[in-house]
Design an enzyme around this catalytic site. Structure first.
Site, PDB file in Angstrom:
ATOM      1  N   GLN A  10       0.819  -1.202   0.110  1.00  0.00           N
ATOM      2  CA  GLN A  10      -0.027  -0.064  -0.192  1.00  0.00           C
ATOM      3  C   GLN A  10       0.899   1.387   0.065  1.00  0.00           C
ATOM      4  OE1 GLN A  10      -3.264  -0.354   2.918  1.00  0.00           O
ATOM      5  NE2 GLN A  10      -3.992   1.628   2.410  1.00  0.00           N
ATOM      6  N   SER A  88       4.623  -5.420   3.250  1.00  0.00           N
ATOM      7  CA  SER A  88       3.367  -5.235   3.914  1.00  0.00           C
ATOM      8  C   SER A  88       2.508  -6.105   3.040  1.00  0.00           C
ATOM      9  CB  SER A  88       3.223  -4.034   4.282  1.00  0.00           C
ATOM     10  OG  SER A  88       1.932  -3.748   4.957  1.00  0.00           O
ATOM     11  N   LEU A  89       1.419  -5.245   2.485  1.00  0.00           N
ATOM     12  CA  LEU A  89       0.329  -6.186   1.857  1.00  0.00           C
ATOM     13  C   LEU A  89       0.970  -6.905   0.749  1.00  0.00           C
ATOM     14  CD1 LEU A  89      -1.156  -5.360  -0.969  1.00  0.00           C
ATOM     15  CD2 LEU A  89      -2.427  -6.571   0.638  1.00  0.00           C
ATOM     16  N   ARG A 113      -8.520  -8.250   5.368  1.00  0.00           N
ATOM     17  CA  ARG A 113      -7.502  -7.524   6.157  1.00  0.00           C
ATOM     18  C   ARG A 113      -7.607  -5.866   5.725  1.00  0.00           C
ATOM     19  NH1 ARG A 113      -2.168  -5.484   4.239  1.00  0.00           N
ATOM     20  NH2 ARG A 113      -0.565  -6.174   5.897  1.00  0.00           N
ATOM     21  N   HIS A 196       1.398  -1.446  11.074  1.00  0.00           N
ATOM     22  CA  HIS A 196       2.252  -1.934  11.694  1.00  0.00           C
ATOM     23  C   HIS A 196       2.778  -1.344  13.055  1.00  0.00           C
ATOM     24  CE1 HIS A 196       2.760  -4.678   8.254  1.00  0.00           C
ATOM     25  NE2 HIS A 196       2.628  -3.245   7.504  1.00  0.00           N
ATOM     26  N   GLN A 245       1.615  -9.997  11.345  1.00  0.00           N
ATOM     27  CA  GLN A 245       2.379  -9.024  10.535  1.00  0.00           C
ATOM     28  C   GLN A 245       1.735  -7.601  10.676  1.00  0.00           C
ATOM     29  OE1 GLN A 245       1.058  -7.967   6.832  1.00  0.00           O
ATOM     30  NE2 GLN A 245       2.797  -8.409   5.599  1.00  0.00           N
TER      31      GLN A 245
END
Length: 315
Positions: A10, A88-89, A113, A196, A245
């Site tokens: 993202q 991340s994503l 998510r 995060h 995560q």
């Protein structure tokens, strides 16, 4: 060439980001599958600024573009893959590319998510800011100075010269003010929450539940995981790390160095933009790094590289 494939997350979205992949049969197939699941045309809605600013839409849309780019690379002759990583994503695209998760399952998880992270951001307001020129230890020390009783952590360890802090809006504001005093450039990120960090804790259980509902296979190639930066080769460990995560730092530079140590000499960024390719210049300046933003880029990068390699049959 010993290749690692990287998948952006993202923040890499842009208007029309799905268009290049829609024109290639391998990419169009992925975009159609994701669109059918969402009940929304990913290609068309990627032209909608409001949709691209919504975490719930943009996460599955980016997954679609990442996996579409990878499938195009395979169709154009990608071979000798030694590992994958996603930021991340983007890690969910990496897990699909490694053959550990079916695309259909990844879409379902990422849709949950995205919605859960959007809700968490609305319930517990937060922000993120990039600290340019600072590695993780220096960024952590700066956060410590202004954290107080708020949440403020280094969320992304992107390179020796770029870290991202995440936390409450007030704490991030204080951090940016201190950065200005110290002549450090801080850039607020256009995200809807403190990703995060512990402010994303409400999103962790929905992601864990979604993961529990799907099967994971041992990856065909190692996945450089975000939470630790280690190369993961078994499904159980991969599931364990994916479950935490959203509330854990992205140790990106550690993961890239793990891939380089495993023999990767060429890094291809599959998907939208070139953020990860630019980071490579700081992390592993001797490695070849290319952003693959279209089928034309894929053909150019792979010209003369040989036949499709070990992940030739996508899940």
């Amino acid at each position: 060439m010993a290749t690692a494939v990287l998948f952006p997350g993202q923040g890499s979205q842009f208007l029309g980001m799905a268009d290049p992949w829609a024109g290639h049969p391998a990419g169009a197939e992925v975009l159609a599958e994701v669109s059918d699941f969402l009940g929304r045309d990913v290609v068309a809605e990627a032209h909608d600024e409001a949709a691209l600013a919504t975490t719930a839409f943009v996460q599955p849309a980016l997954l679609a573009c990442d996996v579409a780019a990878f499938r195009v690379l395979l169709a154009e002759g990608l071979s000798d893959i030694v590992g994958v990583a996603g930021h991340s994503l983007g890690e969910f695209a990496a897990v699909v590319a490694a053959g550990s998760m079916r695309l259909a399952d990844a879409i379902a998880i990422v849709a949950i998510r995205g919605e859960a992270m959007q809700r968490a951001g609305e319930e517990r307001a937060g922000a993120m800011t990039a600290l340019l020129g600072l590695g993780a230890p220096e960024a952590a020390a700066l956060c410590e100075e202004v954290r107080g009783n708020d949440i403020l952590v280094v969320a992304n360890e992107n390179s020796p010269a770029q870290s991202v802090a995440s936390g409450s809006v007030a704490a991030v504001g204080r951090l940016e003010a201190l950065a200005r005093e110290r002549k450090i450039r801080a850039v607020r990120l256009p995200v809807a929450g403190a990703f995060h960090s512990e402010l994303m804790r409400p999103a962790a259980d929905p992601v864990r539940g979604a993961l529990a509902a799907v099967a994971l296979d041992d990856p065909a190639v190692p996945v450089a995981e975000n939470v630790t930066g280690e190369l993961v080769r078994d499904a159980a460990r991969l599931r364990e790390l994916l479950e935490v995560q959203v509330v854990s730092p992205v140790r990106w530079q550690t993961g890239i160095r793990s891939l380089a140590d495993a023999g990767a000499s060429t890094f291809l960024e599959a998907g939208s933009g070139d953020v990860l390719t630019k980071l490579m210049k700081r992390i592993a300046p001797d490695a070849a790094a290319l952003a693959i933003g279209s089928p034309v880029d894929a053909r150019s990068a792979l010209e003369g590289s040989g036949s499709v390699g070990p992940i030739s049959s996508p899940p």
